[in-house]
Design a protein around this motif. Sequence first.
Motif, mmCIF file in Angstrom:
data_model
loop_
_atom_site.group_PDB
_atom_site.id
_atom_site.type_symbol
_atom_site.label_atom_id
_atom_site.label_comp_id
_atom_site.label_asym_id
_atom_site.label_seq_id
_atom_site.Cartn_x
_atom_site.Cartn_y
_atom_site.Cartn_z
ATOM 1 N N TRP A 126 15.441 20.947 -6.717
ATOM 2 C CA TRP A 126 15.955 20.680 -8.052
ATOM 3 C C TRP A 126 14.821 20.670 -9.069
ATOM 4 O O TRP A 126 14.984 21.098 -10.202
ATOM 5 N N ASP A 127 13.671 20.148 -8.665
ATOM 6 C CA ASP A 127 12.485 20.085 -9.520
ATOM 7 C C ASP A 127 11.267 19.994 -8.603
ATOM 8 O O ASP A 127 11.380 20.157 -7.385
ATOM 9 N N SER A 182 21.292 23.091 -7.831
ATOM 10 C CA SER A 182 21.558 23.332 -9.240
ATOM 11 C C SER A 182 21.514 22.007 -9.995
ATOM 12 O O SER A 182 21.142 20.966 -9.432
ATOM 13 N N ASP A 183 21.944 22.037 -11.249
ATOM 14 C CA ASP A 183 21.826 20.866 -12.113
ATOM 15 C C ASP A 183 22.650 19.690 -11.607
ATOM 16 O O ASP A 183 23.609 19.853 -10.851
#
Length: 347
Positions: A126-127, A182-183
């Motif tokens: 995600w990050d 995803s977000d």
Amino acid sequence: MKLMMWLLLLCSISTWANEWREQQIDPALSFRGSAAADGTFWVSGSNNSVFFSNDAGSTWQDVSVKGQPLTDFRDIAVFDKNTAIVMGAGEGELSRLYLTEDQGASWQLLLQNTANKGFFNSISFWDRNNGLLFGDPVDGYFVLLRTSDGGKTWQRIKQSGLPALRDKEVAFAASGNTLVTSDAGHAWFVTGGYSSAMYTSQDFGAHWRCTATPLYSDTQTAGGYGIAINSLNEVFALGGDYKQRDKQDANISFLQEKKWRLAHQATAGLRTAMVCHQATCIATGKRATDISFDHGHSWQAPDINQLKQGYYSLAIDNNTAVAAGHNGRVAVFTLPQSQSPSFSALD
């Protein structure tokens, strides 16, 4: 009206062909991992191979992992122009993660599988800190490992958070695309075999639910080989059968209004990767590459020699994509702007 739409379509395909730049880095290698971020492109594959480009694919630098047991790097996650994690796929200790923070000048071992029958399939983040790793079943359920510190430590998702393993259900490591994040903590992974399914999480991988896909799944080597998300945030399941690579059967499907739909005019063969920019999407497998101008709902296989090449993996940064394939082939290309409506309107 139909003639004008076809002319727009042919113009878009021709533009794509002119911007398709392919190279053969090393015919002895097979590339199955690809990533694009921060103006850089990366591919990874057999024999610990990793190659890096910072000039839009004009030249490639060999930044392979040296002095370590040979494995097959089937996935790679890139965070910026300097930082990447590459995933080795293999039984037991051959499944590994390595980190570079200096564009591949040096690598450090992050994680080594300790389960004798364990096998890593794909990774996604995600990050920079939060990510997931997806592996073959161990102790009766799929392995899902989560990190919150950039891969330094990993914790296995509890069995209570996963549905029971389905009959003759398997996972594939064909392209590093079987797991996507995803977000807002969303994540998906896809499986194959006789019980091909899509698994979905909305809480950073802590809990999952699954639904059967309509992909071809009549053999143990069939089913889901990849996941993609188009510009409408629709989730796609890609697949086929690697032992029947040219079989005409359901190989691209997508979720629309919570229902599975098969892509229109999808051409025959196994598909393992897909990327999109606006309404234009590319899908590929070892033997062919297709293009869609309606968000992946319908597809065209252009009769242009350059575009008959196929690849295992795709990645995209803005509208520029990198493809990685067998015989050491890589390609970089710019997706054209969508100029035509749905192909279904052209029937």
